[in-house]
Scaffold this active site. Sequence first.
Site, PDB file in Angstrom:
ATOM      1  N   GLU A 172      34.304  46.107  45.273  1.00  0.00           N
ATOM      2  CA  GLU A 172      33.532  44.940  44.844  1.00  0.00           C
ATOM      3  C   GLU A 172      32.135  44.926  45.464  1.00  0.00           C
ATOM      4  O   GLU A 172      31.796  45.752  46.311  1.00  0.00           O
ATOM      5  CB  GLU A 172      34.325  43.668  45.181  1.00  0.00           C
ATOM      6  CG  GLU A 172      35.626  43.616  44.397  1.00  0.00           C
ATOM      7  CD  GLU A 172      36.371  42.306  44.524  1.00  0.00           C
ATOM      8  OE1 GLU A 172      36.057  41.505  45.427  1.00  0.00           O
ATOM      9  OE2 GLU A 172      37.285  42.087  43.705  1.00  0.00           O
ATOM     10  N   CYS A 228      38.064  48.957  31.398  1.00  0.00           N
ATOM     11  CA  CYS A 228      38.858  50.134  31.778  1.00  0.00           C
ATOM     12  C   CYS A 228      39.583  50.711  30.565  1.00  0.00           C
ATOM     13  O   CYS A 228      39.716  51.927  30.443  1.00  0.00           O
ATOM     14  CB  CYS A 228      39.844  49.762  32.883  1.00  0.00           C
ATOM     15  SG  CYS A 228      38.994  49.392  34.439  1.00  0.00           S
ATOM     16  N   ASN A 261      39.778  49.208  43.739  1.00  0.00           N
ATOM     17  CA  ASN A 261      38.584  48.471  43.298  1.00  0.00           C
ATOM     18  C   ASN A 261      37.582  48.321  44.430  1.00  0.00           C
ATOM     19  O   ASN A 261      37.945  48.163  45.594  1.00  0.00           O
ATOM     20  CB  ASN A 261      38.939  47.132  42.640  1.00  0.00           C
ATOM     21  CG  ASN A 261      39.848  46.246  43.453  1.00  0.00           C
ATOM     22  OD1 ASN A 261      40.658  46.717  44.229  1.00  0.00           O
ATOM     23  ND2 ASN A 261      39.703  44.951  43.285  1.00  0.00           N
ATOM     24  N   GLU A 300      40.685  51.628  38.226  1.00  0.00           N
ATOM     25  CA  GLU A 300      40.886  52.645  37.182  1.00  0.00           C
ATOM     26  C   GLU A 300      39.612  53.438  36.931  1.00  0.00           C
ATOM     27  O   GLU A 300      39.614  54.656  36.788  1.00  0.00           O
ATOM     28  CB  GLU A 300      41.313  52.004  35.855  1.00  0.00           C
ATOM     29  CG  GLU A 300      42.609  51.241  35.898  1.00  0.00           C
ATOM     30  CD  GLU A 300      42.416  49.765  36.235  1.00  0.00           C
ATOM     31  OE1 GLU A 300      41.638  49.448  37.158  1.00  0.00           O
ATOM     32  OE2 GLU A 300      43.044  48.936  35.570  1.00  0.00           O
TER      33      GLU A 300
HETATM   34  N1  THU Z   1      40.331  44.896  38.676  1.00  0.00           N
HETATM   35  C1  THU Z   1      40.685  46.219  38.686  1.00  0.00           C
HETATM   36  O1  THU Z   1      40.432  46.942  39.658  1.00  0.00           O
HETATM   37  N2  THU Z   1      41.321  46.705  37.594  1.00  0.00           N
HETATM   38  C2  THU Z   1      41.641  45.954  36.491  1.00  0.00           C
HETATM   39  O2  THU Z   1      42.091  46.497  35.501  1.00  0.00           O
HETATM   40  C3  THU Z   1      41.477  44.506  36.528  1.00  0.00           C
HETATM   41  C4  THU Z   1      40.579  43.990  37.585  1.00  0.00           C
HETATM   42  C5  THU Z   1      39.611  44.368  39.847  1.00  0.00           C
HETATM   43  C6  THU Z   1      38.184  43.978  39.564  1.00  0.00           C
HETATM   44  C7  THU Z   1      37.926  42.975  40.647  1.00  0.00           C
HETATM   45  O3  THU Z   1      37.542  43.666  41.832  1.00  0.00           O
HETATM   46  C8  THU Z   1      39.284  42.329  40.896  1.00  0.00           C
HETATM   47  O4  THU Z   1      40.242  43.200  40.309  1.00  0.00           O
HETATM   48  C9  THU Z   1      39.435  40.946  40.304  1.00  0.00           C
HETATM   49  O5  THU Z   1      39.112  40.928  38.977  1.00  0.00           O
END
Ligand code: THU
Length: 160
Positions: free
Chosen positions: A64, A115, A62, A75
Amino acid sequence: MSKKIEKTVSLESFEWNELDENIQDLVEQARLSALKAYAPYSKFHVGAALLLDNGKLLSANNQENASFPVGNCAERVVLGFAHANHPEAKPLKLAIAARKGDEKKPVSVTPCGFCRQTITEYEQRYGQPIEIFMLAADGSVLKAAGIDELLPFGFKDLNG
Ligand code: THU
């Protein structure tokens, strides 16, 4: 007369040593990728690993942003990269793993709604289900045989 449209969903839970070695490797790549996540705001580190039918294994995490909604999930980063760079290859298997902050132990994770819809799109494009493996906090792994098990009425042709 109205008719009921029903779908039954199910997930399968595996202990680590019940998984094939190639699936263990895929989940491990997701776990390792989570260590490199850019998640300074949520401190929720997610990794995703994707196996393509050309044998390539891609991973991502992820990403941010200070403007929170701009951030991207692991994902969608890995699926977007695969789609952009290997459009001819079918995505076969996706693994995800997460951890909180510096904790060594994983936390259970399943793909968020955005996702799930993205995975739906790629299944539609390549005409086959993508198996999804989700690492749980106790080290077991949940398997979805395809996105229908997680998003049974996603945005697509419901007869498809
Ligand atoms: N996040 C993901 O990378 N995948 C998911 O399926 C759920 C959430 C990330 C998004 C954000 O950066 C952090 O987790 C908290 O929500």
